[in-house]
Scaffold this motif. Structure first.
Motif, PDB file in Angstrom:
ATOM      1  N   THR A 260     -16.029 -61.378  69.412  1.00  0.00           N
ATOM      2  CA  THR A 260     -14.644 -61.389  69.935  1.00  0.00           C
ATOM      3  C   THR A 260     -14.252 -62.675  70.659  1.00  0.00           C
ATOM      4  O   THR A 260     -13.073 -62.838  70.984  1.00  0.00           O
TER       5      THR A 260
ATOM      6  N   LEU B 297     -15.122 -63.188  73.669  1.00  0.00           N
ATOM      7  CA  LEU B 297     -15.311 -62.853  75.080  1.00  0.00           C
ATOM      8  C   LEU B 297     -16.748 -62.392  75.274  1.00  0.00           C
ATOM      9  O   LEU B 297     -17.253 -61.565  74.493  1.00  0.00           O
TER      10      LEU B 297
ATOM     11  N   ASP C 240     -14.070 -66.074  78.806  1.00  0.00           N
ATOM     12  CA  ASP C 240     -13.435 -66.323  77.506  1.00  0.00           C
ATOM     13  C   ASP C 240     -14.017 -67.641  76.997  1.00  0.00           C
ATOM     14  O   ASP C 240     -13.736 -68.712  77.552  1.00  0.00           O
TER      15      ASP C 240
ATOM     16  N   ALA D 180     -16.556 -55.801  65.877  1.00  0.00           N
ATOM     17  CA  ALA D 180     -15.650 -56.256  66.945  1.00  0.00           C
ATOM     18  C   ALA D 180     -14.879 -55.118  67.622  1.00  0.00           C
ATOM     19  O   ALA D 180     -14.734 -55.128  68.853  1.00  0.00           O
ATOM     20  N   PRO D 181     -14.388 -54.108  66.876  1.00  0.00           N
ATOM     21  CA  PRO D 181     -13.647 -53.038  67.576  1.00  0.00           C
ATOM     22  C   PRO D 181     -14.491 -52.326  68.628  1.00  0.00           C
ATOM     23  O   PRO D 181     -13.981 -51.925  69.678  1.00  0.00           O
TER      24      PRO D 181
ATOM     25  N   ARG E  28     -14.987 -54.699  71.654  1.00  0.00           N
ATOM     26  CA  ARG E  28     -13.788 -54.753  72.519  1.00  0.00           C
ATOM     27  C   ARG E  28     -13.826 -53.645  73.574  1.00  0.00           C
ATOM     28  O   ARG E  28     -13.311 -53.810  74.676  1.00  0.00           O
TER      29      ARG E  28
ATOM     30  N   VAL F 260     -15.890 -54.955  76.281  1.00  0.00           N
ATOM     31  CA  VAL F 260     -15.136 -55.950  77.060  1.00  0.00           C
ATOM     32  C   VAL F 260     -14.197 -55.241  78.051  1.00  0.00           C
ATOM     33  O   VAL F 260     -14.093 -55.646  79.218  1.00  0.00           O
ATOM     34  N   SER F 261     -13.559 -54.147  77.605  1.00  0.00           N
ATOM     35  CA  SER F 261     -12.655 -53.405  78.520  1.00  0.00           C
ATOM     36  C   SER F 261     -13.434 -52.892  79.728  1.00  0.00           C
ATOM     37  O   SER F 261     -12.952 -52.954  80.855  1.00  0.00           O
TER      38      SER F 261
ATOM     39  N   ASN G  94     -22.534 -52.784  74.060  1.00  0.00           N
ATOM     40  CA  ASN G  94     -22.900 -54.027  73.370  1.00  0.00           C
ATOM     41  C   ASN G  94     -24.251 -53.904  72.657  1.00  0.00           C
ATOM     42  O   ASN G  94     -24.397 -54.313  71.505  1.00  0.00           O
TER      43      ASN G  94
END
Ligand SMILES: Nc1ncnc2c1ncn2[C@@H]1O[C@H](COP(=O)(O)OP(=O)(O)OP(=O)(O)O)[C@@H](O)[C@H]1O
Ligand SMILES: O=C(O)C1=C[C@@H](O)[C@@H](O)[C@H](O)C1
Length: 271
Positions: free
Chosen positions: A20, A22, A146, A183-184, A187, A190-191, A205
């Protein structure tokens, strides 16, 4: 001939940024130290069995950016180069900090990490620049970053001790399409990290990248059963776990490979 020395930490992954852009990483108390001296021509020697091409190109870029002449660089340390433990970020951070001292240039640790990320992308030793790894390694704290914008999003409160597992499995960093496909899920990690929930982020992860890269799930499951959190670090094969009772976990994971109990530093490495 003038010389300067500096060191930087290795690290473990909370979120691998390859899917992503990030990412998040934390430092571990295994280090790379660089002694950088003015010289008649560029040279690099190291304790590690690695391809010297990228590090030599990186040294040439560091000295150009800092306005230095040729440098002889000696890398020492106890950070394994098994893959996943941020050895290239640590090596480059140590070289950048020592070279900046030699040049008399005051370089903030975050700016050193930015330079590290730019150079590591340029010489092809990372996909995203690995700014997450570079910041954790230089500053000695855990951050969500980032990697494309080269900005820190937030600090993560990771402390205590960790277990490093180095299994005898081959590196799988070429599986870019597989990592991108997850990636989904990444994410969602990441949230969680954005809210400071780094343990949840690290587990999501580890499951996502462990699956994408095809590493056996057994070390991760054994660690979870013992109340630890973690999994594959970067693209592996090294795994890193944060644990309340790291000695017990290291013993339980020893059947999968070499294990080490390490501290999680709370500040930069001092040479
Ligand atoms: N300890 C070291 N000493 C000298 N050069 C190093 C060292 N570690 C890494 N490098 C340089 O970085 C390049 C990439 O190394 P490698 O891919 O093993 O990095 P890594 O950071 O361990 O990997 P990962 O990103 O999976 O953690 C090497 O080919 C070498 O040029
Ligand atoms: O090559 C890269 O850009 C990266 C490699 C791994 O260390 C990851 O953990 C990091 O987030 C990004």
């Amino acid at each position: 001939m003038k010389c300067a020395r500096a060191c930087a930490w290795g690290g473990g992954t909370i979120i691998n940024a390859i899917a992503t852009g990030l990412g998040a990483a934390f430092p571990i108390s295994m280090r790379a130290t660089a002694e950088v001296c003015e010289a008649e021509r560029d040279s690099v020697s190291t304790y590690a069995d690695v391809d010297m091409g990228p590090v030599l190109r990186a040294v040439a870029l560091v000295r150009e950016k800092l306005g230095l002449g040729p440098l002889s660089v000696r890398i020492e340390g106890d950070l394994p180069t098994a893959g996943g433990l941020k050895s290239s970020s640590a090596t480059l951070n140590a070289v950048i900090r020592a070279a900046a001292e030699l040049a008399g240039v005051k370089l903030d640790l975050f700016d050193a990490a930015r330079l590290n990320a730019q150079i590591s992308r340029e010489v092809g030793i990372s996909v995203t620049g690995a700014f997450d790894d570079a910041v954790a390694s230089a500053v000695g704290r855990a951050y969500l970053t980032d990697n494309f914008k080269l900005v820190v999003i937030r600090e993560l409160d990771v402390s205590g001790r960790a277990v490093v597992l180095i299994p005898p499995w081959e590196k799988r960093r070429h599986k870019l399409e597989e990592m991108g496909a997850l990636a989904p899920v990444v994410r969602v990690a990441v949230s969680h990290a954005g809210l400071g929930m780094w343990k949840e982020a690290m587990l999501i992860n580890a499951v996502a990248y462990g699956y994408a890269l095809g590493y056996p799930p057994d070390p991760l499951l054994d660690a979870l059963k013992l109340g630890a959190v973690g999994g594959v670090s970067g693209t592996g094969p090294s795994h890193v776990f944060v644990a309340e009772d790291p000695e017990r976990l290291a013993q339980a994971l020893a059947k999968y490979g070499k294990t080490y109990v390490v501290d999680i530093p709370r500040g930069p490495c001092e040479a």
